[in-house]
Design a protein around this motif. Structure first.
Motif, short mmCIF file in Angstrom:
data_model
loop_
_atom_site.label_atom_id
_atom_site.label_comp_id
_atom_site.label_asym_id
_atom_site.label_seq_id
_atom_site.Cartn_x
_atom_site.Cartn_y
_atom_site.Cartn_z
N CYS A 68 1.13 -0.90 -0.32
CA CYS A 68 -0.02 0.03 -0.12
C CYS A 68 0.89 1.14 -0.34
O CYS A 68 1.83 0.96 0.27
N THR A 70 0.97 3.46 2.21
CA THR A 70 1.46 3.78 3.82
C THR A 70 2.56 2.96 3.90
O THR A 70 3.46 3.17 4.51
N ASP A 73 5.75 4.79 2.22
CA ASP A 73 5.74 5.95 2.82
C ASP A 73 7.00 5.27 4.26
O ASP A 73 7.25 6.23 4.09
N MET A 145 4.69 15.78 0.48
CA MET A 145 3.98 15.01 -0.62
C MET A 145 3.95 15.66 -1.69
O MET A 145 3.63 17.07 -1.94
N ASN A 149 -4.31 15.63 0.32
CA ASN A 149 -5.31 14.70 0.00
C ASN A 149 -6.72 14.75 0.50
O ASN A 149 -7.70 14.77 0.11
N GLN A 179 -1.63 10.51 -4.02
CA GLN A 179 -2.73 11.43 -5.08
C GLN A 179 -2.51 12.29 -6.21
O GLN A 179 -2.93 12.49 -6.40
N SER A 199 -0.13 4.19 -4.55
CA SER A 199 -0.73 3.37 -4.70
C SER A 199 -2.08 3.25 -5.02
O SER A 199 -2.38 3.54 -5.85
N HIS A 201 -5.08 1.49 -5.42
CA HIS A 201 -6.67 1.91 -4.51
C HIS A 201 -7.26 3.56 -5.20
O HIS A 201 -7.79 3.85 -4.80
N LYS A 202 -6.11 4.43 -5.75
CA LYS A 202 -6.77 5.63 -6.04
C LYS A 202 -6.49 5.85 -7.57
O LYS A 202 -7.24 7.05 -7.95
N CYS A 323 -9.05 8.55 6.70
CA CYS A 323 -8.28 8.26 7.81
C CYS A 323 -8.85 8.74 8.95
O CYS A 323 -7.63 8.38 10.36
N1 PLP Z 1 -1.05 9.61 0.90
C1 PLP Z 1 -1.84 9.68 0.79
C2 PLP Z 1 -1.78 11.28 0.85
C3 PLP Z 1 -3.13 9.04 0.93
O1 PLP Z 1 -3.86 10.19 0.18
C4 PLP Z 1 -3.31 7.99 1.16
C5 PLP Z 1 -4.77 7.60 1.44
O2 PLP Z 1 -5.50 7.31 1.49
C6 PLP Z 1 -1.69 7.18 2.14
C7 PLP Z 1 -1.00 7.75 1.38
C8 PLP Z 1 -2.22 5.75 1.99
O3 PLP Z 1 -1.94 4.88 1.08
P1 PLP Z 1 -2.55 3.84 1.24
O4 PLP Z 1 -4.12 3.36 1.60
O5 PLP Z 1 -2.63 2.76 0.57
O6 PLP Z 1 -2.22 2.98 2.31
#
Ligand code: PLP
Length: 377
Positions: A68, A70, A73, A145, A149, A179, A199, A201-202, A323
């Motif tokens: 993912c 996360t 990062d 970033m 988001n 994003q 990621s 799923h976006k 989140c």
């Molecule tokens: N970073 C940003 C800017 C995000 O918007 C998100 C998800 O909302 C993430 C990281 C986390 O990504 P993932 O859901 O694939 O862990």
């Protein structure tokens, strides 16, 4: 249902689900197995890596699949700090990062690092000069970033990378592009960031898959997950082949229609901004340039009530990052807006499937919410 929360997650197109189904049921081999089924999977993992790498603008061997955004990062921050552990224990980031970055930075603080959290202005801007001013001789890592988001603000990563070359050429640069990938144009090979997390799923892929670009200045990155040595020894764990096939298919579909999709989202965003501003007490928040995220405030009306009311009518929007559920958003707090404005902030976010009638339905529901309830903030 009216779905206006594409920054939280996106629907998976049928072709993506079909590609995953085949990998789950027929081509289910383990890429490490030495017979035909496994060798075929190994070959396909290579093709999927190539597809995602091409869209990211890098070589396939520079891209490692993760579980993912996360994970990407977390890994990037730990690997960069490890590489530069002799340079120093200072990190520069922003106060408006996703919690994947903020929590990783807090973990580094608990290990003796000092972290500078840069505040945006009231529009959500962070400038390259602001970032570079905070960089010191002992700065191991800058993590900024690409697209915020919650606000849709686009941050100047290329300019930061350029400035870092002069200010401290050893400092590594990480960008959370979760994003930004396939939303704002960039190529990893020219951007100048050393580590880029994305990621699936976006962008129309499944949840539970992502990737990390690791550039040439990152030497022998320490794996976050040790084990069987998959992903060229960098990320152990049996490859999540169905997720990878879905991720690659989604990227392929978005790439095919990229310019139409981006202009469609930008048109929808402009249409939504115009329509929403006809609602009394509604103002735009920030001036985020990303095509898919629009942040507004219904000044005086608590955002959680708005989200609940619209949710009950089948209209999905968000009160900030998904989140944070319920807790006040650190991004909105960082803008230092008046309490009544901050308390009413909601986020609408768009995808290729979003239509003007989705927007019309949302605007009408928001107008009814405004007219039928007393402000409480
Ligand atoms: N970073 C940003 C800017 C995000 O918007 C998100 C998800 O909302 C993430 C990281 C986390 O990504 P993932 O859901 O694939 O862990």
């Amino acid at each position: 249902m009216v779905y206006l929360d594409h920054a939280a997650t996106t629907p998976v197109p049928r072709d993506v689900a079909d590609a995953m189904y085949e990998v789950l049921t027929e081509q289910f081999g383990n890429p490490s197995s030495q017979y035909g089924l496994g060798l075929e999977m190994k070959r396909r993992v290579g093709l999927w890596r190539k597809t995602v790498a091409e869209a990211l603008g890098c070589e396939p061997q520079q891209l490692t699949f993760t579980s993912c955004g996360t994970e990407g990062d977390n890994w990037a921050i730990q690997a960069a700090c490890h590489q530069n552990r002799r340079l120093g224990r200072h990190i520069v980031t922003t106060a408006v990062e996703h919690s994947a970055v903020l929590a990783s930075c807090q973990r580094m603080e608990s290990q003796g690092y000092e972290v500078t959290y840069l505040a945006p202005d009231s529009q959500g801007h962070i400038t390259a000069a602001q970032v570079l001013d905070a960089v010191r001789p002992d700065t191991a890592l800058v993590s900024v970033m690409m697209v915020n988001n919650e606000l849709g603000s686009v941050y100047p990563i290329a300019e930061i990378a350029q400035g870092l070359k002069e200010k401290n050429p050893q400092t590594l640069l990480h960008t959370d592009a979760v994003q930004g990938f396939l939303k704002v144009p960039f190529a990893a090979r020219t951007l100048g960031a050393d580590l880029i997390a994305i990621s699936g799923h976006k962008v129309g892929g499944p949840k539970g898959v992502g990737a990390l670009y690791i550039g040439p200045r990152v030497r022998n990155p320490q794996p976050l997950i040790a084990g069987g040595g998959q992903e060229n020894g960098l990320r152990s764990g049996t490859e999540a082949t169905a997720q990878l096939s879905g991720f690659a298919k989604a990227v392929e579909l978005r790439q095919e229609h990229l310019s139409q999709t981006l202009s469609h989202m930008a048109d929808i965003k402009a249409y939504a901004a115009r329509a929403l501003q006809t609602i009394p007490d509604l103002i735009l928040i920030g001036d985020g340039q990303s095509p898919h995220i629009l942040s507004v405030s219904l000044v005086g009306w608590p955002s959680q009530n708005i989200v609940n009311d619209l949710g009950a009518q089948g209209i999905c929007i968000s009160a900030g990052s998904a989140c944070h559920r319920g807790k006040p958003s650190h991004v909105v707090a960082a803008l230092h807006l008046p309490k009544k404005v901050a308390g009413g902030v909601i986020r609408l976010s768009f995808g290729p499937e979003t239509t003007q009638s989705d927007i019309d339905a949302c605007v009408e529901a928001l107008r009814r919410h405004h007219d039928s309830r007393l402000p409480m903030l």
